[in-house]
Design a protein around this motif. Structure first.
Motif, PDB file in Angstrom:
ATOM      1  N   LEU A 214       0.809  -1.217   0.000  1.00  0.00           N
ATOM      2  CA  LEU A 214       0.000   0.000   0.000  1.00  0.00           C
ATOM      3  C   LEU A 214       0.843   1.268   0.000  1.00  0.00           C
ATOM      4  N   GLU A 215       2.142   1.130  -0.084  1.00  0.00           N
ATOM      5  CA  GLU A 215       3.035   2.295  -0.063  1.00  0.00           C
ATOM      6  C   GLU A 215       3.911   2.266  -1.303  1.00  0.00           C
ATOM      7  N   ALA A 216       3.608   3.109  -2.277  1.00  0.00           N
ATOM      8  CA  ALA A 216       4.372   3.119  -3.520  1.00  0.00           C
ATOM      9  C   ALA A 216       5.785   3.633  -3.267  1.00  0.00           C
ATOM     10  N   PRO A 217       6.818   2.931  -3.722  1.00  0.00           N
ATOM     11  CA  PRO A 217       8.196   3.410  -3.542  1.00  0.00           C
ATOM     12  C   PRO A 217       8.399   4.722  -4.296  1.00  0.00           C
ATOM     13  N   PRO A 218       9.256   5.603  -3.799  1.00  0.00           N
ATOM     14  CA  PRO A 218       9.518   6.861  -4.497  1.00  0.00           C
ATOM     15  C   PRO A 218      10.077   6.599  -5.896  1.00  0.00           C
ATOM     16  N   ALA A 219       9.483   7.229  -6.893  1.00  0.00           N
ATOM     17  CA  ALA A 219       9.962   7.067  -8.268  1.00  0.00           C
ATOM     18  C   ALA A 219      11.374   7.628  -8.389  1.00  0.00           C
ATOM     19  N   GLY A 220      12.213   6.934  -9.138  1.00  0.00           N
ATOM     20  CA  GLY A 220      13.573   7.390  -9.357  1.00  0.00           C
ATOM     21  C   GLY A 220      14.565   6.931  -8.309  1.00  0.00           C
ATOM     22  N   SER A 221      14.073   6.299  -7.231  1.00  0.00           N
ATOM     23  CA  SER A 221      14.953   5.804  -6.182  1.00  0.00           C
ATOM     24  C   SER A 221      15.000   4.281  -6.222  1.00  0.00           C
ATOM     25  N   PRO A 222      16.117   3.672  -5.819  1.00  0.00           N
ATOM     26  CA  PRO A 222      16.185   2.210  -5.784  1.00  0.00           C
ATOM     27  C   PRO A 222      15.128   1.643  -4.830  1.00  0.00           C
ATOM     28  N   LEU A 223      14.677   0.434  -5.119  1.00  0.00           N
ATOM     29  CA  LEU A 223      13.727  -0.239  -4.247  1.00  0.00           C
ATOM     30  C   LEU A 223      14.400  -0.623  -2.936  1.00  0.00           C
ATOM     31  N   VAL A 224      13.664  -0.480  -1.847  1.00  0.00           N
ATOM     32  CA  VAL A 224      14.176  -0.830  -0.527  1.00  0.00           C
ATOM     33  C   VAL A 224      13.337  -1.986   0.014  1.00  0.00           C
ATOM     34  N   PRO A 225      13.924  -3.180   0.157  1.00  0.00           N
ATOM     35  CA  PRO A 225      13.151  -4.332   0.627  1.00  0.00           C
ATOM     36  C   PRO A 225      12.894  -4.279   2.131  1.00  0.00           C
ATOM     37  N   VAL A 226      11.807  -4.936   2.544  1.00  0.00           N
ATOM     38  CA  VAL A 226      11.589  -5.111   3.986  1.00  0.00           C
ATOM     39  C   VAL A 226      12.564  -6.170   4.483  1.00  0.00           C
ATOM     40  N   SER A 227      12.837  -6.134   5.776  1.00  0.00           N
ATOM     41  CA  SER A 227      13.734  -7.118   6.373  1.00  0.00           C
ATOM     42  C   SER A 227      12.980  -7.933   7.403  1.00  0.00           C
ATOM     43  N   GLY A 228      13.528  -9.075   7.709  1.00  0.00           N
ATOM     44  CA  GLY A 228      12.906  -9.957   8.685  1.00  0.00           C
ATOM     45  C   GLY A 228      13.942 -10.749   9.453  1.00  0.00           C
ATOM     46  N   ARG A 229      13.468 -11.470  10.448  1.00  0.00           N
ATOM     47  CA  ARG A 229      14.348 -12.253  11.314  1.00  0.00           C
ATOM     48  C   ARG A 229      14.048 -13.739  11.141  1.00  0.00           C
ATOM     49  N   VAL A 230      15.096 -14.524  10.929  1.00  0.00           N
ATOM     50  CA  VAL A 230      14.936 -15.969  10.745  1.00  0.00           C
ATOM     51  C   VAL A 230      14.414 -16.582  12.040  1.00  0.00           C
ATOM     52  N   MET A 231      13.356 -17.404  11.906  1.00  0.00           N
ATOM     53  CA  MET A 231      12.693 -17.996  13.066  1.00  0.00           C
ATOM     54  C   MET A 231      13.066 -19.457  13.280  1.00  0.00           C
ATOM     55  N   ALA A 232      13.643 -20.102  12.263  1.00  0.00           N
ATOM     56  CA  ALA A 232      13.982 -21.528  12.369  1.00  0.00           C
ATOM     57  C   ALA A 232      15.419 -21.706  12.868  1.00  0.00           C
ATOM     58  N   ALA A 233      15.657 -22.806  13.551  1.00  0.00           N
ATOM     59  CA  ALA A 233      17.016 -23.087  14.025  1.00  0.00           C
ATOM     60  C   ALA A 233      17.975 -23.247  12.858  1.00  0.00           C
ATOM     61  N   ARG A 234      17.537 -23.948  11.800  1.00  0.00           N
ATOM     62  CA  ARG A 234      18.319 -24.101  10.556  1.00  0.00           C
ATOM     63  C   ARG A 234      17.348 -23.966   9.389  1.00  0.00           C
ATOM     64  N   LEU A 235      17.554 -22.936   8.596  1.00  0.00           N
ATOM     65  CA  LEU A 235      16.666 -22.663   7.471  1.00  0.00           C
ATOM     66  C   LEU A 235      17.438 -22.862   6.177  1.00  0.00           C
ATOM     67  N   PRO A 236      17.100 -23.910   5.396  1.00  0.00           N
ATOM     68  CA  PRO A 236      17.819 -24.162   4.142  1.00  0.00           C
ATOM     69  C   PRO A 236      17.719 -22.969   3.190  1.00  0.00           C
ATOM     70  N   LEU A 237      18.827 -22.652   2.551  1.00  0.00           N
ATOM     71  CA  LEU A 237      18.902 -21.549   1.597  1.00  0.00           C
ATOM     72  C   LEU A 237      19.290 -22.131   0.239  1.00  0.00           C
ATOM     73  N   TYR A 238      18.341 -22.171  -0.686  1.00  0.00           N
ATOM     74  CA  TYR A 238      18.532 -22.823  -1.979  1.00  0.00           C
ATOM     75  C   TYR A 238      18.988 -21.825  -3.040  1.00  0.00           C
ATOM     76  N   SER A 239      19.648 -22.368  -4.062  1.00  0.00           N
ATOM     77  CA  SER A 239      20.135 -21.512  -5.143  1.00  0.00           C
ATOM     78  C   SER A 239      19.010 -21.049  -6.058  1.00  0.00           C
ATOM     79  N   GLN A 240      18.030 -21.933  -6.297  1.00  0.00           N
ATOM     80  CA  GLN A 240      16.922 -21.620  -7.191  1.00  0.00           C
ATOM     81  C   GLN A 240      15.628 -22.198  -6.623  1.00  0.00           C
ATOM     82  N   PRO A 241      14.476 -21.596  -6.953  1.00  0.00           N
ATOM     83  CA  PRO A 241      13.203 -22.198  -6.548  1.00  0.00           C
ATOM     84  C   PRO A 241      13.068 -23.609  -7.117  1.00  0.00           C
ATOM     85  N   GLY A 242      12.620 -24.529  -6.296  1.00  0.00           N
ATOM     86  CA  GLY A 242      12.433 -25.901  -6.747  1.00  0.00           C
ATOM     87  C   GLY A 242      13.600 -26.813  -6.477  1.00  0.00           C
ATOM     88  N   ASP A 243      14.748 -26.261  -6.065  1.00  0.00           N
ATOM     89  CA  ASP A 243      15.897 -27.118  -5.743  1.00  0.00           C
ATOM     90  C   ASP A 243      15.539 -28.069  -4.600  1.00  0.00           C
TER      91      ASP A 243
END
Length: 286
Positions: A214-243
Motif C-alpha cells: 500500500l506504499e508506492a516506492p519513491p519514483a527514481g529511487s532504488p527499491l528498498v526491501p523489507v527485512s525480517g528475522r529468521v525464526m527456524a534453528a536451521r533454514l535451508p537456503l537454496y540456489s533456485q526455486p524448486g531445488d
C-alpha cells in the motif's frame, strides 16, 4: 501519503467537481495552446465523448474520452509528457473509488490530437492510466486503482515518445506462510506484502524487492526491501526455486532482506560477515 489515501482524496475532489458541473447547465469549453500558433477548444458531449476544434486549421475531432455513469467527464489541460505544453486530460469517476482517465496529445505530423496509451504489458495492474498523477520532478506518471479489497499502483515513464511501464507491484498473500521461517515486523499502517519490480523500456526486470503493497516506492529511487528475522534453528537456503538439496543454511535470528517470490519460494539477501551479501531462496511450502 499512501497511494490509496491519495486516490480517495482525488476521487472525493472529483465527485465535488462533478456535482458543481451538474449545477452548471452550460460549462465553458476548455481552451489551451497545443503547439506554437495552434489553439484547441474541447467540450464534453452527451455520453462522454469530446468535441475538439483546432484553430486556425479548423480541424474538428470527436474523441472517445472518459465518462462516468451520467455520461459526463472533467476536462483539464496538463503537461503529461513533460514537453512544456499541456495535453487534454479527461477524468471520470467509475464506481465509488476508481477514476477512468483518457489523455490526448497533439501530433504535429497528423496535426490532430491522438490518444496517449502505455505500451501493453502483463505487469500492469490497472490496465491503463487510472487515477492519473503526474510527477514532473521525476518525469513519472502514476496510475492507481482498486480491485476488490486491494489497491494497486503502476508507474510509467517515457522512452522518447513511448510510454512504458517503469514500476509495478504484485501483491502476495504470504504473511502467514512466511512467518514460521522469516518474521517481518508488522505495524498498524503496513499493508500486505507485495513484490515491486522496476523495468527498463524493453520490459526487462532491473530489480525486485518485497515491500508494503500500500506504499508506492519513491519514483527514481532504488527499491528498498523489507527485512525480517529468521525464526527456524536451521533454514535451508537454496540456489533456485524448486531445488531439492543445498549445503547452505540460515540460522535463528539471522537478519535477511526479502527480494522476490515465486510459487511460495521467497528470495532473500543475507549480509554474511565474511563473504558479504549472499542471496538464496527459502521454501515456505515444504
Amino acid at each position: 501519503m499512501k497511494h490509496r489515501d491519495a486516490m480517495l482524496a482525488a476521487v472525493v475532489m472529483g465527485l465535488a467537481v462533478t456535482c458543481a458541473h451538474a449545477q452548471d447547465a452550460d460549462p465553458a469549453p476548455l481552451r489551451w495552446e497545443v503547439a506554437p500558433g495552434v489553439q484547441a477548444q474541447a467540450e464534453v458531449q452527451e455520453g462522454g465523448s469530446i468535441a475538439v476544434l483546432l484553430t486556425p486549421s479548423g480541424t474538428r475531432q470527436v474523441l472517445p474520452g472518459a465518462a462516468d455513469a451520467d455520461g459526463t467527464a472533467r476536462l483539464s489541460a496538463e503537461d503529461v509528457d513533460f514537453d512544456g505544453r499541456p495535453e487534454l486530460v479527461a477524468r471520470a469517476s467509475v464506481g465509488m473509488v476508481n477514476e477512468a482517465v483518457a489523455v490526448y496529445r497533439y501530433d504535429p505530423v497528423q496535426q490532430q490530437l491522438v490518444a496517449l496509451e502505455p505500451v501493453s504489458t502483463d505487469g500492469a495492474q490497472c490496465g491503463g492510466l487510472m487515477g492519473l498523477t503526474v510527477d514532473a520532478a521525476t518525469r513519472t506518471l502514476g496510475s492507481s486503482c482498486r480491485g476488490g479489497p486491494m489497491w494497486y499502483v503502476d508507474q510509467y515513464r517515457y522512452d522518447g515518445t513511448r510510454l512504458y511501464l517503469y514500476r509495478a507491484e504484485r501483491l502476495l498473500m504470504l504473511d502467514e506462510l512466511l512467518e514460521p521461517y522469516v518474521l517481518v515486523k508488522q505495524t498498524a499502517n503496513r499493508g500486505p506484502l507485495a513484490v515491486w519490480s522496476t523495468f527498463d523500456p524493453a520490459g526487462k526486470v532491473l530489480e525486485t524487492a518485497i515491500g508494503d503493497g500500500l506504499e508506492a516506492p519513491p519514483a527514481g529511487s532504488p527499491l528498498v526491501p523489507v527485512s525480517g528475522r529468521v525464526m527456524a534453528a536451521r533454514l535451508p537456503l537454496y540456489s533456485q526455486p524448486g531445488d531439492a538439496a543445498t549445503k547452505r543454511y540460515l540460522v535463528l535470528d539471522d537478519r535477511v532482506e526479502l527480494l522476490d517470490e515465486r510459487d511460495g519460494w521467497v528470495q532473500v539477501r543475507y549480509e554474511n560477515p565474511t563473504r558479504g551479501a549472499v542471496r538464496g531462496w527459502v521454501n515456505t511450502q515444504p
